[in-house]
Design a protein around this motif. Sequence first.
Motif, PDB file in Angstrom:
ATOM      1  N   PRO A  54      33.787 -29.402  64.559  1.00 10.39           N
ATOM      2  CA  PRO A  54      33.044 -28.831  63.419  1.00 10.39           C
ATOM      3  C   PRO A  54      33.939 -28.307  62.302  1.00 10.39           C
ATOM      4  N   GLU A  55      35.119 -27.831  62.633  1.00 10.12           N
ATOM      5  CA  GLU A  55      35.994 -27.276  61.592  1.00 10.12           C
ATOM      6  C   GLU A  55      36.559 -28.359  60.679  1.00 10.12           C
ATOM      7  N   TRP A  56      36.555 -29.599  61.105  1.00  8.62           N
ATOM      8  CA  TRP A  56      37.064 -30.690  60.274  1.00  8.62           C
ATOM      9  C   TRP A  56      36.094 -31.054  59.160  1.00  8.62           C
ATOM     10  N   ALA A  57      34.811 -31.091  59.472  1.00  9.82           N
ATOM     11  CA  ALA A  57      33.801 -31.561  58.512  1.00  9.82           C
ATOM     12  C   ALA A  57      32.434 -30.992  58.905  1.00  9.82           C
ATOM     13  N   PRO A  58      32.167 -29.719  58.606  1.00 11.17           N
ATOM     14  CA  PRO A  58      30.952 -29.069  59.106  1.00 11.17           C
ATOM     15  C   PRO A  58      29.643 -29.712  58.653  1.00 11.17           C
ATOM     16  N   VAL A  59      29.579 -30.203  57.437  1.00 12.48           N
ATOM     17  CA  VAL A  59      28.341 -30.846  56.964  1.00 12.48           C
ATOM     18  C   VAL A  59      28.113 -32.149  57.730  1.00 12.48           C
ATOM     19  N   GLY A  60      29.166 -32.931  57.890  1.00 12.04           N
ATOM     20  CA  GLY A  60      29.061 -34.182  58.637  1.00 12.04           C
ATOM     21  C   GLY A  60      28.736 -33.950  60.106  1.00 12.04           C
ATOM     22  N   VAL A  61      29.333 -32.934  60.702  1.00 15.83           N
ATOM     23  CA  VAL A  61      29.056 -32.625  62.107  1.00 15.83           C
ATOM     24  C   VAL A  61      27.603 -32.197  62.276  1.00 15.83           C
ATOM     25  N   LYS A 118      25.942 -33.877  51.439  1.00 16.77           N
ATOM     26  CA  LYS A 118      27.108 -33.609  50.600  1.00 16.77           C
ATOM     27  C   LYS A 118      28.393 -33.940  51.343  1.00 16.77           C
ATOM     28  N   ASP A 119      29.411 -34.205  50.572  1.00 18.09           N
ATOM     29  CA  ASP A 119      30.714 -34.515  51.139  1.00 18.09           C
ATOM     30  C   ASP A 119      31.365 -33.273  51.737  1.00 18.09           C
ATOM     31  N   ASP A 120      32.182 -33.495  52.751  1.00 18.88           N
ATOM     32  CA  ASP A 120      33.102 -32.489  53.262  1.00 18.88           C
ATOM     33  C   ASP A 120      34.462 -32.784  52.644  1.00 18.88           C
ATOM     34  N   ASN A 121      35.258 -31.761  52.418  1.00 20.52           N
ATOM     35  CA  ASN A 121      36.630 -31.992  51.984  1.00 20.52           C
ATOM     36  C   ASN A 121      37.434 -32.429  53.202  1.00 20.52           C
ATOM     37  N   PRO A 122      38.056 -33.611  53.141  1.00 25.06           N
ATOM     38  CA  PRO A 122      38.814 -34.082  54.301  1.00 25.06           C
ATOM     39  C   PRO A 122      39.970 -33.145  54.656  1.00 25.06           C
ATOM     40  N   SER A 124      34.435 -41.280  61.021  1.00 22.71           N
ATOM     41  CA  SER A 124      34.027 -40.733  59.720  1.00 22.71           C
ATOM     42  C   SER A 124      32.690 -41.341  59.319  1.00 22.71           C
ATOM     43  N   PHE A 125      32.002 -40.679  58.404  1.00 23.64           N
ATOM     44  CA  PHE A 125      30.807 -41.270  57.816  1.00 23.64           C
ATOM     45  C   PHE A 125      31.211 -42.283  56.759  1.00 23.64           C
ATOM     46  N   ALA A 126      30.518 -43.408  56.736  1.00 26.14           N
ATOM     47  CA  ALA A 126      30.670 -44.366  55.647  1.00 26.14           C
ATOM     48  C   ALA A 126      29.925 -43.791  54.444  1.00 26.14           C
ATOM     49  N   THR A 127      30.278 -44.218  53.265  1.00 22.96           N
ATOM     50  CA  THR A 127      29.614 -43.713  52.070  1.00 22.96           C
ATOM     51  C   THR A 127      29.683 -44.752  50.964  1.00 22.96           C
ATOM     52  N   SER A 128      28.758 -44.657  50.039  1.00 22.12           N
ATOM     53  CA  SER A 128      28.757 -45.565  48.885  1.00 22.12           C
ATOM     54  C   SER A 128      29.250 -44.853  47.636  1.00 22.12           C
ATOM     55  N   GLY A 129      29.647 -43.602  47.776  1.00 15.09           N
ATOM     56  CA  GLY A 129      30.132 -42.829  46.635  1.00 15.09           C
ATOM     57  C   GLY A 129      30.067 -41.346  46.950  1.00 15.09           C
ATOM     58  N   PRO A 130      30.340 -40.506  45.960  1.00 20.29           N
ATOM     59  CA  PRO A 130      30.313 -39.060  46.190  1.00 20.29           C
ATOM     60  C   PRO A 130      28.936 -38.573  46.661  1.00 20.29           C
ATOM     61  N   ASN A 131      28.955 -37.697  47.657  1.00 23.11           N
ATOM     62  CA  ASN A 131      27.737 -37.072  48.190  1.00 23.11           C
ATOM     63  C   ASN A 131      26.666 -38.089  48.570  1.00 23.11           C
ATOM     64  N   ALA A 132      27.082 -39.179  49.193  1.00 15.23           N
ATOM     65  CA  ALA A 132      26.158 -40.270  49.535  1.00 15.23           C
ATOM     66  C   ALA A 132      26.225 -40.649  51.016  1.00 15.23           C
ATOM     67  N   ARG A 133      26.646 -39.709  51.865  1.00 18.98           N
ATOM     68  CA  ARG A 133      26.682 -40.000  53.298  1.00 18.98           C
ATOM     69  C   ARG A 133      25.266 -39.879  53.860  1.00 18.98           C
ATOM     70  N   GLY A 134      24.932 -40.788  54.774  1.00 25.52           N
ATOM     71  CA  GLY A 134      23.602 -40.759  55.383  1.00 25.52           C
ATOM     72  C   GLY A 134      23.679 -40.767  56.888  1.00 25.52           C
ATOM     73  N   SER A 135      23.751 -41.972  57.458  1.00 28.84           N
ATOM     74  CA  SER A 135      23.773 -42.092  58.916  1.00 28.84           C
ATOM     75  C   SER A 135      24.752 -43.146  59.403  1.00 28.84           C
ATOM     76  N   GLN A 136      25.428 -43.821  58.503  1.00 29.78           N
ATOM     77  CA  GLN A 136      26.364 -44.855  58.931  1.00 29.78           C
ATOM     78  C   GLN A 136      27.741 -44.253  59.182  1.00 29.78           C
ATOM     79  N   ASN A 158      39.551 -39.802  49.167  1.00 28.73           N
ATOM     80  CA  ASN A 158      39.042 -38.446  49.313  1.00 28.73           C
ATOM     81  C   ASN A 158      37.535 -38.375  49.581  1.00 28.73           C
ATOM     82  N   MET A 159      36.966 -39.410  50.239  1.00 29.51           N
ATOM     83  CA  MET A 159      35.534 -39.439  50.536  1.00 29.51           C
ATOM     84  C   MET A 159      35.244 -39.568  52.027  1.00 29.51           C
ATOM     85  N   PHE A 160      36.226 -39.905  52.819  1.00 30.93           N
ATOM     86  CA  PHE A 160      36.003 -40.206  54.222  1.00 30.93           C
ATOM     87  C   PHE A 160      36.622 -39.116  55.100  1.00 30.93           C
ATOM     88  N   ALA A 161      35.828 -38.087  55.385  1.00 31.59           N
ATOM     89  CA  ALA A 161      36.305 -36.939  56.155  1.00 31.59           C
ATOM     90  C   ALA A 161      36.056 -37.159  57.644  1.00 31.59           C
TER      91      ALA A 161
END
Length: 193
Positions: free
Chosen positions: A39-46, A92-96, A106-118, A134-137
């Motif tokens: 969780p400390e690496w990427a709390p929003v993603g976790v 929202k993105d986590d800072n890597p 890591s979550f895949a993304t199509s741009g800033p603040n665009a992580r979903g479930s992939q 700086n998008m793949f935390a």
Amino acid sequence: QIGRYPSQVMAASKEVWSVRFVVQLSEKERSDFVVEVHPEWAPVGVNRFRDLIDCNYFVGCRIYRVIPGFVAQFGIPADPAEWTKWGARKIKDDNPVQGNNKGYMSFATSGPNARGSQIFINLIDNRESLDSQNMFAPFAKVTSGMDSCVDRFYSGYTERNQKPDQLSAKEYGNEYFQQKFPLLSYIVSTEIL
């Protein structure tokens, strides 16, 4: 309702936890891998990952994008309704704070603040190619099963004219994958350890 699972409690703590993924590698072969979630690496993603695990989102997911020497990606659900519920709702993105080392997730993304479930697992050390974006935390790392499972995901659908189309997969789910890409490895179950 999004966020109704115990993830808020889990992600709010700094406690590391693990998940086992059982994977059907081929018609006759199953294996598993375990990831350690930080969780400390990427709390929003976790937080999102925990919600997805808690609702069995990944069960039946095809590991549809396997590029040897790069990544293995999954997260388009078996049921298209689940894509609308989770994948289309971005976080929202986590800072890597960790690099995209081999075995890191890591979550895949199509741009800033665009992580979903992939989600993808790095099949090699991808720090040089991915970290500068700086998008793949990374939020987890494979602790067992890298050689016996992850490195053995089916990777035969990589050619441009023969790879899965994400838009069709999101619209039709596993019906599309089973009809057009029957050899894909897929997730049978997930379990918090």
